[in-house]
Design a protein around this motif. Structure first.
Motif, PDB file in Angstrom:
ATOM      1  N   LEU A  40     -10.522   3.777  -2.823  1.00  0.00           N
ATOM      2  CA  LEU A  40      -9.547   3.070  -3.649  1.00  0.00           C
ATOM      3  C   LEU A  40     -10.094   1.792  -4.264  1.00  0.00           C
ATOM      4  O   LEU A  40      -9.668   1.390  -5.344  1.00  0.00           O
ATOM      5  CB  LEU A  40      -8.319   2.708  -2.802  1.00  0.00           C
ATOM      6  CG  LEU A  40      -7.608   3.857  -2.106  1.00  0.00           C
ATOM      7  CD1 LEU A  40      -6.583   3.313  -1.115  1.00  0.00           C
ATOM      8  CD2 LEU A  40      -6.933   4.769  -3.128  1.00  0.00           C
ATOM      9  N   GLN A  61      -3.794   2.356   4.191  1.00  0.00           N
ATOM     10  CA  GLN A  61      -5.212   2.553   3.931  1.00  0.00           C
ATOM     11  C   GLN A  61      -6.051   1.968   5.060  1.00  0.00           C
ATOM     12  O   GLN A  61      -5.540   1.292   5.947  1.00  0.00           O
ATOM     13  CB  GLN A  61      -5.619   1.912   2.598  1.00  0.00           C
ATOM     14  CG  GLN A  61      -5.903   0.421   2.627  1.00  0.00           C
ATOM     15  CD  GLN A  61      -4.670  -0.430   2.492  1.00  0.00           C
ATOM     16  OE1 GLN A  61      -3.787  -0.368   3.333  1.00  0.00           O
ATOM     17  NE2 GLN A  61      -4.609  -1.231   1.447  1.00  0.00           N
ATOM     18  N   ASP A 121      -8.405   5.499   1.264  1.00  0.00           N
ATOM     19  CA  ASP A 121      -7.056   6.031   1.410  1.00  0.00           C
ATOM     20  C   ASP A 121      -6.938   6.829   2.702  1.00  0.00           C
ATOM     21  O   ASP A 121      -7.892   7.501   3.123  1.00  0.00           O
ATOM     22  CB  ASP A 121      -6.737   6.936   0.214  1.00  0.00           C
ATOM     23  CG  ASP A 121      -5.250   7.176   0.019  1.00  0.00           C
ATOM     24  OD1 ASP A 121      -4.449   6.493   0.689  1.00  0.00           O
ATOM     25  OD2 ASP A 121      -4.886   8.029  -0.821  1.00  0.00           O
ATOM     26  N   VAL A 258      -1.778   9.022  -5.406  1.00  0.00           N
ATOM     27  CA  VAL A 258      -2.087   7.659  -4.979  1.00  0.00           C
ATOM     28  C   VAL A 258      -1.147   6.727  -5.726  1.00  0.00           C
ATOM     29  O   VAL A 258      -1.227   6.603  -6.949  1.00  0.00           O
ATOM     30  CB  VAL A 258      -3.546   7.279  -5.271  1.00  0.00           C
ATOM     31  CG1 VAL A 258      -3.791   5.813  -4.915  1.00  0.00           C
ATOM     32  CG2 VAL A 258      -4.502   8.185  -4.505  1.00  0.00           C
ATOM     33  N   GLN A 260      -0.072   2.853  -5.629  1.00  0.00           N
ATOM     34  CA  GLN A 260      -0.501   1.588  -5.035  1.00  0.00           C
ATOM     35  C   GLN A 260       0.288   0.427  -5.628  1.00  0.00           C
ATOM     36  O   GLN A 260       0.495   0.338  -6.835  1.00  0.00           O
ATOM     37  CB  GLN A 260      -1.991   1.372  -5.278  1.00  0.00           C
ATOM     38  CG  GLN A 260      -2.529   0.097  -4.635  1.00  0.00           C
ATOM     39  CD  GLN A 260      -4.043  -0.008  -4.719  1.00  0.00           C
ATOM     40  OE1 GLN A 260      -4.712   0.941  -5.103  1.00  0.00           O
ATOM     41  NE2 GLN A 260      -4.574  -1.163  -4.371  1.00  0.00           N
ATOM     42  N   VAL A 265      -0.562   1.192  -0.096  1.00  0.00           N
ATOM     43  CA  VAL A 265      -1.028   2.430  -0.715  1.00  0.00           C
ATOM     44  C   VAL A 265      -0.298   3.603  -0.077  1.00  0.00           C
ATOM     45  O   VAL A 265      -0.514   3.929   1.100  1.00  0.00           O
ATOM     46  CB  VAL A 265      -2.551   2.613  -0.554  1.00  0.00           C
ATOM     47  CG1 VAL A 265      -3.013   3.840  -1.331  1.00  0.00           C
ATOM     48  CG2 VAL A 265      -3.293   1.369  -1.029  1.00  0.00           C
TER      49      VAL A 265
END
Length: 299
Positions: A40, A61, A121, A258, A260, A265
């Motif tokens: 990430l 994460q 992640d 994903v 965020q 996350v």
């Protein structure tokens, strides 16, 4: 038979300010390279006097802090604290929630802290686990010497395995992470299982990948191919003192969205909304969100 991966994308990490006056070179996580699932963010940081990363939360994460120079103190809402020394690593799984601070160790004759922080992640099934840590001292990071200790290259095995040497770190979801140091020009082949997501980032010297003729300059993140039949990557340093990290996801890219929001996350907007509510009302992992303050963050 060995078949090397190729470079499919190159992104320059430009130095910018981050946190309380720290300088970072960010490639993964920038507008040019949003993420390389499951990776990430990658920050190459330099923390000068008076700067640092005071109290801040995480959820969903893992953050991997590896010190290249100097040292950094850390402290969190679960009661964990310590110091990451030059060559040491902290692998923090934030899971359902934690609040922590990362502040440099400063003083006369002490190098200013420089290092790398990688965000990985977590698979959806691990997003809400309890926070956990895996830490290695500088002496605890195993090292591989593909051509013997007098050879041109040393590989510090932060996680995963290289040339018969394996790290004790066991990340949820899996990840291989190496610090490769060429004392003089040379070439190695690093095996990487087929289909794994892989990138490398260098900060000194010049490096060729695969059959390339033109070497890559420092401060670039190179995203590598993951085609069928590619068994690893050929790495050739054209200068002495070439150093870089090589990271590879120890699984196929995560088949999940994903989503965020800053240090949170998750896999949907609904989960992010719930995270913000949990943080606001201090519950589900953030019970100390409004009461805990680190000793180091307020200095």
């Amino acid at each position: 038979m060995t078949t090397s991966r190729k470079v499919v994308q190159t992104v320059l990490a430009v130095e910018t300010e981050e946190g309380a006056g720290a300088l970072v070179r960010r490639s993964i996580g920038s507008a040019q390279l949003r993420n390389v699932t499951p990776f990430l963010m990658l920050d190459h940081f330099h923390v000068s006097k008076g700067a640092g990363f005071p109290d801040h939360p995480h959820r969903g994460q893992a953050t991997v802090t590896y010190m290249l120079e100097g040292s950094s103190n850390h402290e969190d809402s679960a009661g964990h604290k310590g110091t990451i020394m030059t060559g040491g690593v902290q692998w923090m799984c934030a899971g359902k929630g934690i609040i922590h601070a990362e502040m440099p160790v400063q003083g006369p004759g002490i190098p200013e802290p420089r290092g790398l922080q990688l965000w990985v992640d977590l698979p959806k099934q691990y997003k809400m686990v309890d926070p956990s840590y895996q830490e290695l001292s500088p002496e605890g990071v195993p090292e591989a010497f593909p051509e013997g200790e007098d050879g041109p290259v040393k590989i510090r095995v932060i996680s995963g395995k290289s040339h018969g040497v394996e790290s004790p770190v066991r990340p949820l979801g899996g990840c291989w992470y190496f610090h490769v140091i060429f004392k003089k020009p040379g070439s190695i082949f690093q095996e990487i299982p087929e289909g794994w997501t892989t990138f490398l980032y260098g900060w000194s010297g010049k490096l060729r990948v695969g059959s390339e003729e033109k070497p890559h300059q420092p401060f670039n993140t190179l995203v590598l191919s993951a085609a069928s039949g590619e068994t690893g990557v050929q790495l050739t340093a054209t200068e002495e003192g070439t150093e870089f990290v090589l990271a590879s996801a120890a699984a196929e890219p995560l088949d999940q969205p994903v989503v965020q929001y800053g240090p949170f996350v998750m896999t949907s907007r609904e989960e992010i909304h719930k995270t913000l509510i949990d943080y606001q009302f201090a519950k589900n992992g953030f019970e100390k969100a409004h009461t805990w303050k680190s000793e180091i963050g307020g200095r």
